[in-house]
Scaffold this motif. Structure first.
Motif, PDB file in Angstrom:
ATOM      1  N   ASN A 377      22.835 -30.107  11.280  1.00  0.00           N
ATOM      2  CA  ASN A 377      23.518 -31.195  11.986  1.00  0.00           C
ATOM      3  C   ASN A 377      24.971 -31.218  11.521  1.00  0.00           C
ATOM      4  OD1 ASN A 377      24.453 -33.601  13.007  1.00  0.00           O
ATOM      5  ND2 ASN A 377      22.984 -34.887  11.927  1.00  0.00           N
ATOM      6  N   ALA A 378      25.850 -30.519  12.261  1.00  0.00           N
ATOM      7  CA  ALA A 378      27.231 -30.373  11.822  1.00  0.00           C
ATOM      8  C   ALA A 378      27.997 -31.692  11.876  1.00  0.00           C
ATOM      9  CB  ALA A 378      27.941 -29.331  12.678  1.00  0.00           C
ATOM     10  N   GLY A 379      27.639 -32.573  12.821  1.00  0.00           N
ATOM     11  CA  GLY A 379      28.332 -33.856  12.947  1.00  0.00           C
ATOM     12  C   GLY A 379      27.866 -34.909  11.956  1.00  0.00           C
ATOM     13  N   ASN A 380      26.838 -34.598  11.175  1.00  0.00           N
ATOM     14  CA  ASN A 380      26.314 -35.519  10.170  1.00  0.00           C
ATOM     15  C   ASN A 380      25.864 -36.845  10.790  1.00  0.00           C
ATOM     16  OD1 ASN A 380      25.507 -36.056   7.566  1.00  0.00           O
ATOM     17  ND2 ASN A 380      27.475 -36.939   6.956  1.00  0.00           N
ATOM     18  N   GLU A 381      25.353 -36.778  12.019  1.00  0.00           N
ATOM     19  CA  GLU A 381      24.843 -37.960  12.706  1.00  0.00           C
ATOM     20  C   GLU A 381      23.498 -38.354  12.095  1.00  0.00           C
ATOM     21  OE1 GLU A 381      24.322 -41.106  14.401  1.00  0.00           O
ATOM     22  OE2 GLU A 381      26.058 -40.078  15.269  1.00  0.00           O
ATOM     23  N   ARG A 382      23.379 -39.601  11.641  1.00  0.00           N
ATOM     24  CA  ARG A 382      22.186 -40.031  10.917  1.00  0.00           C
ATOM     25  C   ARG A 382      21.300 -40.981  11.714  1.00  0.00           C
ATOM     26  NH1 ARG A 382      24.171 -42.431   5.378  1.00  0.00           N
ATOM     27  NH2 ARG A 382      21.911 -42.514   5.080  1.00  0.00           N
ATOM     28  N   TYR A 383      21.809 -41.546  12.785  1.00  0.00           N
ATOM     29  CA  TYR A 383      21.035 -42.558  13.501  1.00  0.00           C
ATOM     30  C   TYR A 383      20.596 -42.075  14.886  1.00  0.00           C
ATOM     31  CZ  TYR A 383      19.724 -47.022  15.599  1.00  0.00           C
ATOM     32  OH  TYR A 383      19.039 -48.026  16.235  1.00  0.00           O
ATOM     33  N   TYR A 384      21.534 -41.611  15.680  1.00  0.00           N
ATOM     34  CA  TYR A 384      21.225 -41.227  17.062  1.00  0.00           C
ATOM     35  C   TYR A 384      20.649 -39.804  17.151  1.00  0.00           C
ATOM     36  CZ  TYR A 384      23.929 -45.352  18.368  1.00  0.00           C
ATOM     37  OH  TYR A 384      24.377 -46.642  18.505  1.00  0.00           O
ATOM     38  N   TYR A 385      20.239 -39.458  18.353  1.00  0.00           N
ATOM     39  CA  TYR A 385      19.742 -38.115  18.693  1.00  0.00           C
ATOM     40  C   TYR A 385      18.429 -37.755  17.981  1.00  0.00           C
ATOM     41  CZ  TYR A 385      24.597 -37.687  20.244  1.00  0.00           C
ATOM     42  OH  TYR A 385      25.818 -37.885  20.852  1.00  0.00           O
ATOM     43  N   LYS A 386      17.621 -38.732  17.662  1.00  0.00           N
ATOM     44  CA  LYS A 386      16.362 -38.453  16.969  1.00  0.00           C
ATOM     45  C   LYS A 386      15.325 -37.890  17.945  1.00  0.00           C
ATOM     46  CE  LYS A 386      17.805 -39.996  13.009  1.00  0.00           C
ATOM     47  NZ  LYS A 386      18.092 -39.048  11.913  1.00  0.00           N
ATOM     48  N   GLU A 387      14.629 -36.822  17.523  1.00  0.00           N
ATOM     49  CA  GLU A 387      13.581 -36.180  18.298  1.00  0.00           C
ATOM     50  C   GLU A 387      12.382 -35.930  17.392  1.00  0.00           C
ATOM     51  OE1 GLU A 387      15.307 -33.045  21.174  1.00  0.00           O
ATOM     52  OE2 GLU A 387      16.709 -33.059  19.481  1.00  0.00           O
ATOM     53  N   TYR A 388      11.295 -35.490  17.976  1.00  0.00           N
ATOM     54  CA  TYR A 388      10.106 -35.135  17.184  1.00  0.00           C
ATOM     55  C   TYR A 388       9.569 -33.792  17.663  1.00  0.00           C
ATOM     56  CZ  TYR A 388       7.592 -36.742  21.345  1.00  0.00           C
ATOM     57  OH  TYR A 388       7.151 -36.894  22.629  1.00  0.00           O
ATOM     58  N   LYS A 389       8.741 -33.197  16.864  1.00  0.00           N
ATOM     59  CA  LYS A 389       8.058 -31.954  17.208  1.00  0.00           C
ATOM     60  C   LYS A 389       6.573 -32.260  17.278  1.00  0.00           C
ATOM     61  CE  LYS A 389       7.785 -28.584  14.158  1.00  0.00           C
ATOM     62  NZ  LYS A 389       8.146 -27.449  13.289  1.00  0.00           N
ATOM     63  N   ALA A 390       5.951 -32.031  18.440  1.00  0.00           N
ATOM     64  CA  ALA A 390       4.566 -32.457  18.640  1.00  0.00           C
ATOM     65  C   ALA A 390       3.574 -31.623  17.841  1.00  0.00           C
ATOM     66  CB  ALA A 390       4.209 -32.413  20.126  1.00  0.00           C
ATOM     67  N   GLU A 391       3.788 -30.308  17.735  1.00  0.00           N
ATOM     68  CA  GLU A 391       2.884 -29.433  16.997  1.00  0.00           C
ATOM     69  C   GLU A 391       3.631 -28.693  15.903  1.00  0.00           C
ATOM     70  OE1 GLU A 391      -0.951 -27.686  19.081  1.00  0.00           O
ATOM     71  OE2 GLU A 391       0.849 -26.990  20.091  1.00  0.00           O
ATOM     72  N   THR A 392       2.912 -28.296  14.882  1.00  0.00           N
ATOM     73  CA  THR A 392       3.548 -27.541  13.798  1.00  0.00           C
ATOM     74  C   THR A 392       4.146 -26.238  14.300  1.00  0.00           C
ATOM     75  OG1 THR A 392       1.395 -26.548  13.295  1.00  0.00           O
ATOM     76  CG2 THR A 392       2.033 -28.479  12.022  1.00  0.00           C
ATOM     77  N   SER A 393       3.530 -25.639  15.310  1.00  0.00           N
ATOM     78  CA  SER A 393       3.964 -24.331  15.797  1.00  0.00           C
ATOM     79  C   SER A 393       5.073 -24.402  16.836  1.00  0.00           C
ATOM     80  CB  SER A 393       2.776 -23.580  16.391  1.00  0.00           C
ATOM     81  OG  SER A 393       2.159 -24.328  17.420  1.00  0.00           O
ATOM     82  N   ASP A 394       5.544 -25.590  17.202  1.00  0.00           N
ATOM     83  CA  ASP A 394       6.608 -25.716  18.201  1.00  0.00           C
ATOM     84  C   ASP A 394       7.950 -25.277  17.605  1.00  0.00           C
ATOM     85  OD1 ASP A 394       4.804 -26.690  19.994  1.00  0.00           O
ATOM     86  OD2 ASP A 394       5.406 -28.785  19.806  1.00  0.00           O
ATOM     87  N   ASN A 395       8.592 -24.304  18.221  1.00  0.00           N
ATOM     88  CA  ASN A 395       9.911 -23.866  17.789  1.00  0.00           C
ATOM     89  C   ASN A 395      10.527 -22.975  18.859  1.00  0.00           C
ATOM     90  OD1 ASN A 395       9.252 -20.914  17.098  1.00  0.00           O
ATOM     91  ND2 ASN A 395       7.784 -22.035  15.809  1.00  0.00           N
ATOM     92  N   ILE A 396      11.785 -22.603  18.693  1.00  0.00           N
ATOM     93  CA  ILE A 396      12.507 -21.853  19.717  1.00  0.00           C
ATOM     94  C   ILE A 396      11.967 -20.429  19.873  1.00  0.00           C
ATOM     95  CG2 ILE A 396      14.615 -23.205  19.593  1.00  0.00           C
ATOM     96  CD1 ILE A 396      15.782 -21.150  17.674  1.00  0.00           C
ATOM     97  N   MET A 397      11.415 -19.853  18.821  1.00  0.00           N
ATOM     98  CA  MET A 397      10.833 -18.510  18.944  1.00  0.00           C
ATOM     99  C   MET A 397       9.524 -18.555  19.718  1.00  0.00           C
ATOM    100  SD  MET A 397      11.431 -16.433  15.391  1.00  0.00           S
ATOM    101  CE  MET A 397      10.907 -14.903  16.153  1.00  0.00           C
ATOM    102  N   GLU A 398       8.710 -19.547  19.419  1.00  0.00           N
ATOM    103  CA  GLU A 398       7.425 -19.694  20.098  1.00  0.00           C
ATOM    104  C   GLU A 398       7.635 -19.960  21.597  1.00  0.00           C
ATOM    105  OE1 GLU A 398       3.260 -19.916  20.503  1.00  0.00           O
ATOM    106  OE2 GLU A 398       4.493 -19.237  18.822  1.00  0.00           O
ATOM    107  N   ASP A 399       8.636 -20.750  21.934  1.00  0.00           N
ATOM    108  CA  ASP A 399       8.894 -21.063  23.340  1.00  0.00           C
ATOM    109  C   ASP A 399       9.284 -19.820  24.136  1.00  0.00           C
ATOM    110  OD1 ASP A 399       8.355 -23.701  22.809  1.00  0.00           O
ATOM    111  OD2 ASP A 399      10.461 -24.296  22.621  1.00  0.00           O
ATOM    112  N   ASN A 400       9.856 -18.831  23.453  1.00  0.00           N
ATOM    113  CA  ASN A 400      10.340 -17.627  24.141  1.00  0.00           C
ATOM    114  C   ASN A 400       9.391 -16.438  24.003  1.00  0.00           C
ATOM    115  OD1 ASN A 400      12.694 -16.199  25.481  1.00  0.00           O
ATOM    116  ND2 ASN A 400      12.511 -14.959  23.632  1.00  0.00           N
ATOM    117  N   SER A 401       8.280 -16.600  23.295  1.00  0.00           N
ATOM    118  CA  SER A 401       7.464 -15.448  22.900  1.00  0.00           C
ATOM    119  C   SER A 401       6.825 -14.711  24.066  1.00  0.00           C
ATOM    120  CB  SER A 401       6.372 -15.891  21.910  1.00  0.00           C
ATOM    121  OG  SER A 401       5.554 -16.898  22.485  1.00  0.00           O
ATOM    122  N   PHE A 402       6.601 -15.401  25.211  1.00  0.00           N
ATOM    123  CA  PHE A 402       5.994 -14.744  26.377  1.00  0.00           C
ATOM    124  C   PHE A 402       6.983 -14.602  27.536  1.00  0.00           C
ATOM    125  CE2 PHE A 402       2.293 -16.446  24.098  1.00  0.00           C
ATOM    126  CZ  PHE A 402       1.534 -15.292  23.990  1.00  0.00           C
TER     127      PHE A 402
END
Length: 414
Positions: A377-402
């Protein structure tokens, strides 16, 4: 003219039966050879560690189904399977298709058609067309009896999790490092059950709750594929970022498969663990994200733009550029929401070794997680833009794997 000699009649009858039998067996010889080729190919793939492996054949093409459970990288695993099928499993004068599964759900297919007039099928990796299209034989695939089923098999994956922040003037970074083993198992087609435990190794500045062993992700998810190449996943349980609830995501590639659209919906509340005691707020928040992506095959680079409602209900836009390599993905992101200053940073995901692993029947397989990632987080934003990850395996590599274009690049460059 009749034969009065019964022995002569019996001899002629015996010869006739023998000739008919020989002709019948001769007709079956090609079929027997095809069956042996398909079965032996399936057995070889099973011996290599692939799961949900099977085959079928009709007048138009031979079809193999398989799930890569032997190699960490889907590109590497699929390339190895193509090599085996080219070596011993291609039919003569007929097309061949490989349908790749993920948790028993068809993802992509690889299609090879011999050049008309060839007497012997000599395929190379570059000859396979990779697509989300499963062909007309997908109805027959549902009837295939597969070998080495992935159902009821347990994976114990250890997720190394690193977090750091720079908020104290007298200290460069405050650091949190956990080892978080997770049990993952599928009980039916498309379903995955995950239970994770977070074990703190080092905690400097992340609060007393992170000093205690406590649960991480506790989820059950269901993946599915709908008509018109619509992929979906619904996940319920306890996520990361202190969120619990239900999450649904859908994606659909267009006819030009470089382009895709996606939608994500979430209905979550806030909760945190004090050791194994859960404290939660019953107030629920509705979040969403809708957008599209473009994949640039020449550089295996993905561009994503989306509108989003974040956890604190601020609405905004987010743009990402991610370049995918065989064993890592590196990207940059920028976002702007109402009432918040613009923010951005970079992220990366690295595939952890070992890159090849094999399961012994139903004995739980223990290994490191498929990959490890960090978002900066280059802007050091501590309050806004909060998200969650639903599964442990969710990530940008997994989304592109197929991604068909990414798999094609792996076939050509492996």
């Amino acid at each position: 003219m009749r034969y009065k000699n019964s022995n002569i009649g019996k001899c002629l009858a015996t010869k006739t039966i023998a000739r008919c039998t020989a002709f019948f067996l001769f007709c079956l010889l090609p079929l027997k050879g095809l069956c042996q080729t398909g079965e032996s190919t399936v057995n070889t793939l099973v011996d290599m560690g692939f799961e949900n492996v099977g085959w079928t054949e009709n007048d138009g093409e031979r079809v193999y189904v398989l799930q890569n459970s032997a190699y960490r990288s889907q590109g590497v695993g699929i390339s190895k399977a193509v090599d085996v099928i080219q070596e011993m499993g291609l039919p003569e004068k007929k097309a061949c298709r490989i349908i790749v599964l993920d948790n028993n759900i068809p993802q992509i297919s690889l299609y090879y058609h011999p050049i008309k007039g060839d007497t012997i099928a000599k395929a190379e990796r570059k000859d396979w067309n990779v697509s989300y299209d499963l062909g007309e034989t997908v109805k027959d695939v549902r009837k295939i009896k597969v070998k080495n089923s992935s159902l009821f098999k347990i994976d114990v994956l250890v997720y190394p999790q690193l977090a750091f922040k720079n908020l104290v003037i007298t200290q460069i970074y405050q650091v949190l490092f956990d080892l978080s083993p997770a049990i993952e198992v599928s009980l039916w087609k498309g379903m995955k059950l995950t239970g994770q435990l977070k074990i703190p190794v080092y905690n400097d500045g992340y609060g007393s709750f992170e000093d205690k062993v406590h649960p991480g992700h506790l989820t059950i998810s269901q993946r599915f594929r709908l008509p018109y190449n619509i992929f979906g996943k619904v996940t319920a349980g306890y996520f990361n970022a202190n969120q619990y609830g239900i999450d649904a995501e859908f994606s659909r590639p267009f006819k030009d498969e470089r382009f895709a659209a996606f939608l994500r919906l979430g209905y979550t509340g806030t909760g945190y663990w004090d050791s194994f005691k859960l404290h939660y707020d019953p107030t629920m928040t509705f979040t969403w994200a809708v957008g599209g992506s473009f994949f640039w095959p020449r550089y295996n680079t993905q561009f994503i733009v989306q509108a989003q409602k974040f956890l604190y209900e601020e609405k905004g836009i987010k743009a990402e550029m991610i370049r995918h390599f065989r064993y890592c993905s590196i990207g940059f992101y920028a976002m702007k929401a109402e009432g918040a200053k613009a923010n951005g940073g970079f992220r990366f995901q690295v595939l952890l070794p070992p890159y090849k692993y094999k399961r012994h029947k139903y004995v739980p397989r223990i290994n490191t997680s498929a990959n490890m990632g960090i978002i900066y987080n280059a802007g050091n934003e501590r309050y806004y833009y909060k998200e969650y990850k639903a599964e442990t395996s969710d990530n940008i590599m997994e989304d592109n794997s197929f991604n068909p274009y990414f798999i094609k690049s792996e076939l050509l460059n492996f």
